[in-house]
Design an enzyme around this catalytic site. Sequence first.
Site, short mmCIF file in Angstrom:
data_model
loop_
_atom_site.label_atom_id
_atom_site.label_comp_id
_atom_site.label_asym_id
_atom_site.label_seq_id
_atom_site.Cartn_x
_atom_site.Cartn_y
_atom_site.Cartn_z
CD GLU A 39 57.85 -0.02 -38.95
OE1 GLU A 39 57.57 -1.43 -38.29
OE2 GLU A 39 57.01 0.57 -39.65
CE1 TYR A 122 54.74 -4.87 -40.70
CE2 TYR A 122 56.14 -4.48 -38.81
CZ TYR A 122 55.20 -3.89 -39.67
OH TYR A 122 54.55 -2.91 -39.53
CG ASP A 140 50.94 -4.65 -39.12
OD1 ASP A 140 50.20 -4.76 -39.87
OD2 ASP A 140 50.94 -3.64 -38.44
#
Length: 340
Positions: A39, A122, A140
């Site tokens: 991520e 997010y 996203d």
Amino acid sequence: MSSSISNKILAWYKKHKRDLPWRSYQNQSDRHYKVLLSEFMLQQTQVKTVIPYFNNFYKKIPRIDLLAKTRLDRINKLWQGLGYYRRAKNLLQTAQIISDKYNSRLPSTYDKLINLPGIGDYTAKAILSIAFDKSEIGIDGNVKRVFSRLHNIKDNKKILIKLNEVKVKKNSSSLMQGIMELGALICRPKKPLCDQCCLNFTCKFFNGLKKNSKKKSLTKIKVRKFYALIYIVKKKILLNFETKFGPLNGFLNVPLLEVSEKKLKNNITALFSKKFTFSVNHKINIFISNFKADITLVEIKPSDLTKIKLNQFKFYSNDQLKKEFVSSFLKKILSKIKFL
Ligand code: SF4
């Protein structure tokens, strides 16, 4: 409707998900570390760019406690080429906090995650969903585009409401990754592949396209004539990656010629060899973008195989084709000749 949307995405993802290095793990702490690392790397960077960096980083530093003890200059070295070095610094600080405060265990609550360096709304939701299977969906660019088109809405709050409606109690990780994957592979920013989309049965964008194309078809349909060359040897068909036919460029295709009947023989000769026979077998029509392709299938039988100029072409068996992405255009041709 919401549950049928989530079920469709889950089924599609199961079948079509890419084999990405952070999607396989040895145990839960390995899974958490891989999700955290991926991520951070995926912020502002594309999947295909991240893969080699992720593999190398994970090979050198395979655990969060080891990461916490690593010097920043070594991390920067491993990050070299990925850009946005602030992410590397934030990742190290996050690992150090997790190591000191949480005994090297990635926290599993939003409040704890959001307070870690480099983790925004997010990323926190993506980690909760992907690493812990919690019923969250981070928004996203891919997720936003899919739901924006699906419901014809632009407003973030409305998109959030629609996302909340499709949340699931089980398989939240697959659902979130499924929406992102659908956005990356099918609901692409340009030229979405709506014909192949598992959500086209209820998609407002797709329905709008269909209505528009109907309207266009009532007014004026442009017709283009093509010859599709079918050349099969030992149950393998000759294909290439299209370069001359706009909407299909980059996709696998049979050799296509857009020439008059008079020039057909000369053009086939240029592609194959001087010795061949051909027969015209079928005709099919395929609608592409804003025109109708009037396609004549021409079966080629070169009599001297050694003289074939293969150039950019390659033979594919039925099994090999199953591993490739086959456009709906090629699928129609292959099913007409009963190759698929
Ligand atoms: S049908 Fe098309 S626009 Fe709608 S979600 Fe699927 S790919 Fe996107």
